[in-house]
Design a protein around this motif. Structure first.
Motif, PDB file in Angstrom:
ATOM      1  N   UNK A 376     -93.573 -52.708 -32.424  1.00  0.00           N
ATOM      2  CA  UNK A 376     -94.830 -53.415 -32.687  1.00  0.00           C
ATOM      3  C   UNK A 376     -94.576 -54.768 -33.344  1.00  0.00           C
ATOM      4  N   UNK A 377     -95.486 -55.695 -33.129  1.00  0.00           N
ATOM      5  CA  UNK A 377     -95.363 -57.017 -33.726  1.00  0.00           C
ATOM      6  C   UNK A 377     -95.493 -56.918 -35.245  1.00  0.00           C
ATOM      7  N   UNK A 378     -94.861 -57.842 -35.982  1.00  0.00           N
ATOM      8  CA  UNK A 378     -95.018 -57.828 -37.439  1.00  0.00           C
ATOM      9  C   UNK A 378     -96.458 -58.093 -37.844  1.00  0.00           C
ATOM     10  N   UNK A 379     -96.839 -57.549 -38.982  1.00  0.00           N
ATOM     11  CA  UNK A 379     -98.165 -57.778 -39.548  1.00  0.00           C
ATOM     12  C   UNK A 379     -98.006 -58.420 -40.924  1.00  0.00           C
ATOM     13  N   UNK A 380     -99.118 -58.951 -41.440  1.00  0.00           N
ATOM     14  CA  UNK A 380     -99.056 -59.762 -42.649  1.00  0.00           C
ATOM     15  C   UNK A 380    -100.171 -59.352 -43.608  1.00  0.00           C
TER      16      UNK A 380
END
Length: 418
Positions: A376-380
């Motif tokens: 999954x793409x990184x989250x912030x």
């Protein structure tokens, strides 16, 4: 210093055709996903917001920004952003008719798009620190019929626009190193903040929403922006180097600049070492998350600019992402990969410990490939200064800002520390 001219009137039919073609491309590419944003892009005359003399084809290039003002050193200090990222940011903000929007950074065109999306019942406030930029935006908005729907304010956006708050969305159109408290405080409870946030030199346009006293991301896009001015400005550290022929290379550090930069004196005159990673990538495939991975996990990470041919690689290419390891400098390379159609990542390094510096970069390339590339793409998240408790899961990198902490989560990665 250069500035822009006044609006011009090209052939209306030619402009309309190019405007529709640009919008069609943005729809096909998935940058526009809602009817209201599509309508705005088909309606607002972008050619009237770019400098006089700009070719229509340049004005309506979906992936090209148009510079509207440069400083004494020739660097852009104001621009009309590329249509693709304007579309994505407006979509990220999840705007609806009747909403109130604050735009940080004025140019006129984006504010007009926002006015079309929120409709006559909504309100757009655009704020800029530069009087020339703000005056130009106001003039162009008046000339194109949007002056009554957009309020142009001259001020340092670090304080937001309290006299017009609260806002359903705050959209920041300049590169920000930090998140000003005013942007959060002037949002409605369910409002969205969309901001190009710089994290150790790498920028992501992040849409945030509120959650239990902090901000969490709902989406992120890759893009670059003109840097913020005023109280929110953040200047990078620069370290100049020269090679044996006196040609210049500059290393730029958002944080973590070398404590003893003189260790790198003469480093580019040493024999380079190269290490291949075995990690390949097909032609045309983005590897932007590798850049962010470096910013999170690669000690001594920096950006590199160089005069032509200083770091040339024969059959390969080099990229402006590097790392300083004591007395040595490494940077990212790609070369044709044996037996496949794509290219192989690697690192080239200079210095007394060049092999170790290149190997450290390659280790992170392999770690990214194992742990994050296909996940999954990184989250912030953003935790304001003074937050009582940080609820941070595994796989999180924390970057300190003045007004809080940015937490970057790599869902598929093991827990690590910078």
């Amino acid at each position: 210093m250069t500035t822009t001219g006044s609006p011009r009137i090209p052939t209306a039919s030619a402009a309309r055709a190019l405007r529709d073609a640009m919008t069609d491309q943005l729809l096909t590419d998935g940058k526009i996903t809602s009817p209201r944003v599509e309508y705005a892009f088909r309606t607002v005359p972008r050619e009237q917001f770019v400098p006089a003399g700009t070719a229509l084809e340049a004005a309506y290039d979906a992936y090209q920004a148009v510079v509207t003002k440069t400083g004494e050193n020739g660097a852009a200090i104001s621009s009309v952003s590329a249509p693709f990222i304007q579309a994505r940011m407006i979509e990220q903000a999840a705007l609806q008719p009747g909403m109130r929007v604050l735009e940080v950074g004025s140019g006129g065109y984006n504010a007009a798009l926002l006015a079309e999306v929120v409709g006559p019942e909504g309100r757009v406030v655009t704020i800029d620190i530069d009087a020339e930029v703000a005056d130009r935006a106001g003039t162009l908005l008046d000339a194109t019929g949007y002056g009554g729907r957009v309020t142009v304010t001259l001020a340092d956006a670090e304080q937001g626009a309290p006299e017009f708050a609260p806002f359903d969305a705050v959209i920041v159109t300049v590169g920000a190193w930090d998140i000003a408290p005013a942007w959060r405080e002037q949002l409605t409870d369910d409002g969205r903040l969309v901001v190009p946030l710089r994290m150790n030199g790498i920028t992501r346009v992040i849409a945030f929403r509120r959650e239990a006293g902090h901000l969490v991301s709902t989406s992120a896009e890759v893009a670059g922006f003109v840097a913020m001015q005023g109280a929110g400005a953040r200047h990078e550290s620069a370290l100049p180097l020269t090679d044996a022929q006196g040609r210049r290379v500059e290393l730029r550090f958002d944080e973590g600049a070398p404590e003893n930069p003189h260790q790198l004196d003469g480093v580019l005159a040493t024999e380079p070492a190269e290490v291949r990673s075995g990690v390949t990538i097909d032609r045309g495939v983005s590897f932007a998350d590798l850049h962010l991975w470096f910013a999170c996990f690669l000690t001594g990470f920096c950006w590199i600019t160089a005069e032509k041919d200083v770091l040339a690689l024969g059959t390969g290419r080099w990229f402006p992402f590097g790392a300083v390891r004591d007395d040595s400098l490494a940077y990212l390379t790609v070369r044709p990969a044996a037996g496949v159609t794509g290219s192989e990542f690697g690192a080239r390094a200079y210095g007394c410990h060049a092999e170790a510096a290149a190997a450290a970069m390659v280790e992170q390339i392999r770690a990214w490939d194992r742990q994050a590339r296909r996940g999954p793409a990184p989250t912030f998240a953003f935790w304001p200064t003074g937050s009582d408790e940080l609820d941070l899961p595994d796989g999180v990198v924390v970057m300190e800002k003045i007004h809080g902490l940015v937490a970057i989560s790599w869902p598929a990665a093991e827990k690590r520390s910078t």
